[in-house]
Design an enzyme around this catalytic site. Structure first.
Site, PDB file in Angstrom:
ATOM      1  N   ASP A 175     -46.707   3.071 -47.046  1.00  9.26           N
ATOM      2  CA  ASP A 175     -47.905   4.151 -46.150  1.00  9.26           C
ATOM      3  C   ASP A 175     -48.411   5.206 -47.485  1.00  9.26           C
ATOM      4  OD1 ASP A 175     -49.648   4.324 -44.614  1.00  9.26           O
ATOM      5  OD2 ASP A 175     -48.076   5.826 -43.742  1.00  9.26           O
ATOM      6  N   SER A 176     -49.981   5.785 -46.793  1.00  8.82           N
ATOM      7  CA  SER A 176     -50.385   6.681 -47.114  1.00  8.82           C
ATOM      8  C   SER A 176     -49.226   7.911 -46.820  1.00  8.82           C
ATOM      9  CB  SER A 176     -51.485   7.378 -47.200  1.00  8.82           C
ATOM     10  OG  SER A 176     -51.471   6.932 -45.423  1.00  8.82           O
TER      11      SER A 176
ATOM     12  N   TYR B 227     -55.700   7.366 -47.066  1.00  9.33           N
ATOM     13  CA  TYR B 227     -56.502   6.421 -47.429  1.00  9.33           C
ATOM     14  C   TYR B 227     -57.854   5.460 -46.408  1.00  9.33           C
ATOM     15  CZ  TYR B 227     -52.178   5.255 -50.305  1.00  9.33           C
ATOM     16  OH  TYR B 227     -51.477   4.748 -51.831  1.00  9.33           O
TER      17      TYR B 227
ATOM     18  N   CYS C 169     -49.106   0.077 -43.566  1.00  8.76           N
ATOM     19  CA  CYS C 169     -50.525   0.396 -44.094  1.00  8.76           C
ATOM     20  C   CYS C 169     -51.981  -0.094 -43.255  1.00  8.76           C
ATOM     21  CB  CYS C 169     -50.247   1.750 -44.865  1.00  8.76           C
ATOM     22  SG  CYS C 169     -51.880   2.121 -44.612  1.00  8.76           S
ATOM     23  N   ASN C 170     -52.351  -0.116 -42.297  1.00 11.53           N
ATOM     24  CA  ASN C 170     -53.665  -1.441 -42.179  1.00 11.53           C
ATOM     25  C   ASN C 170     -54.462  -0.813 -43.020  1.00 11.53           C
ATOM     26  OD1 ASN C 170     -53.347  -2.045 -38.730  1.00 11.53           O
ATOM     27  ND2 ASN C 170     -51.999  -0.469 -39.154  1.00 11.53           N
ATOM     28  N   THR C 171     -54.654  -0.064 -43.604  1.00  8.77           N
ATOM     29  CA  THR C 171     -55.775   0.305 -44.392  1.00  8.77           C
ATOM     30  C   THR C 171     -55.198  -0.183 -45.332  1.00  8.77           C
ATOM     31  OG1 THR C 171     -56.177   2.816 -43.476  1.00  8.77           O
ATOM     32  CG2 THR C 171     -57.186   2.316 -45.540  1.00  8.77           C
TER      33      THR C 171
ATOM     34  N   GLU D 246     -50.305  14.492 -40.001  1.00  8.32           N
ATOM     35  CA  GLU D 246     -49.969  14.669 -41.738  1.00  8.32           C
ATOM     36  C   GLU D 246     -49.263  16.541 -41.293  1.00  8.32           C
ATOM     37  OE1 GLU D 246     -48.440  12.472 -44.174  1.00  8.32           O
ATOM     38  OE2 GLU D 246     -49.131  10.957 -42.845  1.00  8.32           O
TER      39      GLU D 246
ATOM     40  N   CYS E 126     -53.630   1.457 -36.921  1.00  5.86           N
ATOM     41  CA  CYS E 126     -52.561   2.470 -37.955  1.00  5.86           C
ATOM     42  C   CYS E 126     -51.425   2.657 -37.120  1.00  5.86           C
ATOM     43  CB  CYS E 126     -54.149   3.449 -37.899  1.00  5.86           C
ATOM     44  SG  CYS E 126     -53.234   4.929 -39.024  1.00  5.86           S
ATOM     45  N   THR E 127     -50.849   2.810 -38.587  1.00  5.12           N
ATOM     46  CA  THR E 127     -49.140   3.484 -38.191  1.00  5.12           C
ATOM     47  C   THR E 127     -48.836   4.297 -37.620  1.00  5.12           C
ATOM     48  OG1 THR E 127     -49.040   3.040 -40.742  1.00  5.12           O
ATOM     49  CG2 THR E 127     -48.451   0.981 -40.390  1.00  5.12           C
ATOM     50  N   HIS E 128     -49.957   5.253 -37.951  1.00  4.14           N
ATOM     51  CA  HIS E 128     -49.821   6.570 -37.606  1.00  4.14           C
ATOM     52  C   HIS E 128     -50.126   6.856 -36.215  1.00  4.14           C
ATOM     53  CE1 HIS E 128     -50.382   7.939 -42.033  1.00  4.14           C
ATOM     54  NE2 HIS E 128     -50.490   9.457 -41.854  1.00  4.14           N
TER      55      HIS E 128
HETATM   56  N1  DGL Z   1     -50.993   4.530 -41.673  1.00  2.84           N
HETATM   57  C1  DGL Z   1     -51.788   4.105 -42.619  1.00  2.84           C
HETATM   58  C2  DGL Z   1     -53.164   2.410 -41.923  1.00  2.84           C
HETATM   59  O1  DGL Z   1     -52.017   2.348 -41.371  1.00  2.84           O
HETATM   60  C3  DGL Z   1     -53.259   5.026 -43.372  1.00  2.84           C
HETATM   61  C4  DGL Z   1     -53.913   6.165 -42.884  1.00  2.84           C
HETATM   62  C5  DGL Z   1     -54.363   7.161 -43.734  1.00  2.84           C
HETATM   63  O2  DGL Z   1     -54.133   6.964 -44.599  1.00  2.84           O
HETATM   64  O3  DGL Z   1     -56.169   7.162 -43.605  1.00  2.84           O
HETATM   65  O4  DGL Z   1     -54.257   2.628 -42.045  1.00  2.84           O
END
Ligand code: DGL
Length: 266
Positions: free
Chosen positions: A10-11, A42, A73-75, A152, A185-187
């Protein structure tokens, strides 16, 4: 049986929420995780940059001989899944979006909200995939770019985060009246408590968790589940932020793991 680790990336620390789900569903599996904490987020970067970063990470993970890679990571899934699969056609590479879309459609949802990063929302992968599977479905999408940097930086359980969530969500919820919300988004599983408190009637769909069910199916079908491995889980980051260490300690307390700084060259 296959005791090689599963690669995740992931990012930053968001993808750790997916590893957390793996530990719940498949506790025998071992993990090698890369969080690109030095270059997060990201979600505000261009598709080319996202693909370049993702390729560097997957090349690194592949050098550790994983049996599968989960793009936590979805992005990255939105913009790089196809190119990564082309680069490593023999390796199972799973994205987080399709399993989530399938679950939402199978549950018969008619009105769905999607929150995600700018890059994921701009790709419209969720909208397109949901409509391809269920043409009548109504999809409402919203980018929430401030959430990832706050996570983060360790602001997850604070009033600032609650106000940020409210700032993004209040009008979005009022105007669109959806009953289901994809955490695209995985966050975002880390802000689920705020969402549940503010909007208790909305059902949340967690992309970090849905992909793990697919991973289980694939490993079972191919006789690749781990059993009795003596490997240690490894969490690598391009910048060992205090918060990355605190999050691994919090999520994986009681398991055996190592955290290490690994820089990837441009
Ligand atoms: N956790 C990531 C996602 O699922 C990336 C978020 C990011 O870096 O902006 O999109």
């Amino acid at each position: 049986m296959d005791n090689r680790p599963i690669g995740f990336f992931d990012s930053g620390l968001g993808g750790l929420t997916s590893v957390y789900e793996l530990h719940k569903l498949l506790p025998e599996e071992k993990v090698i995780y890369y969080g690109d904490t030095a270059r997060t987020p990201y979600g505000s970067k261009s598709p080319d940059t996202i693909r370049r970063f993702a390729t560097q990470i997957v090349d690194y993970l592949v050098s550790k001989n994983p049996k599968m890679i989960i793009i936590a990571c979805n992005t990255v899934t939105s913009w790089a899944l196809d190119s990564l699969r082309e680069r490593y056609p023999e390796l199972p590479i799973l994205g987080v979006i399709r399993p989530t879309v399938r679950k939402v459609v199978n549950d018969g949802c008619k009105r769905v909200g999607v929150i995600a990063t700018k890059a994921t929302i701009n790709s419209d992968v969720y909208g397109k995939s949901l409509k391809a599977m269920e043409p009548g479905i109504e999809v409402y999408s919203l980018a929430c770019p401030a959430v990832v940097p706050l996570v983060e930086e360790g602001f997850t359980d604070t009033k600032i985060m609650e106000l940020t969530v409210k700032h993004y969500m209040d009008d979005f919820v009022k105007e669109n009246k959806f009953e289901n919300l994809i955490l695209g988004c995985t966050h975002y599983p880390l802000i689920a408590e705020h969402l549940n408190k503010l909007y208790p009637d909305i059902r949340l769909y967690n992309s970090s968790a849905e992909v793990i069910k697919d991973a289980k199916d694939i490993l079972e079908r191919n006789d690749m589940l781990a059993c009795g491995s003596d490997l240690t889980d490894r969490y690598y980051a391009s910048d060992l932020s205090e918060n990355f260490i605190a999050m691994t300690d919090y999520l994986f307390a009681g398991t055996d793991f190592r955290v290490k700084f690994v820089k990837l060259e441009d």
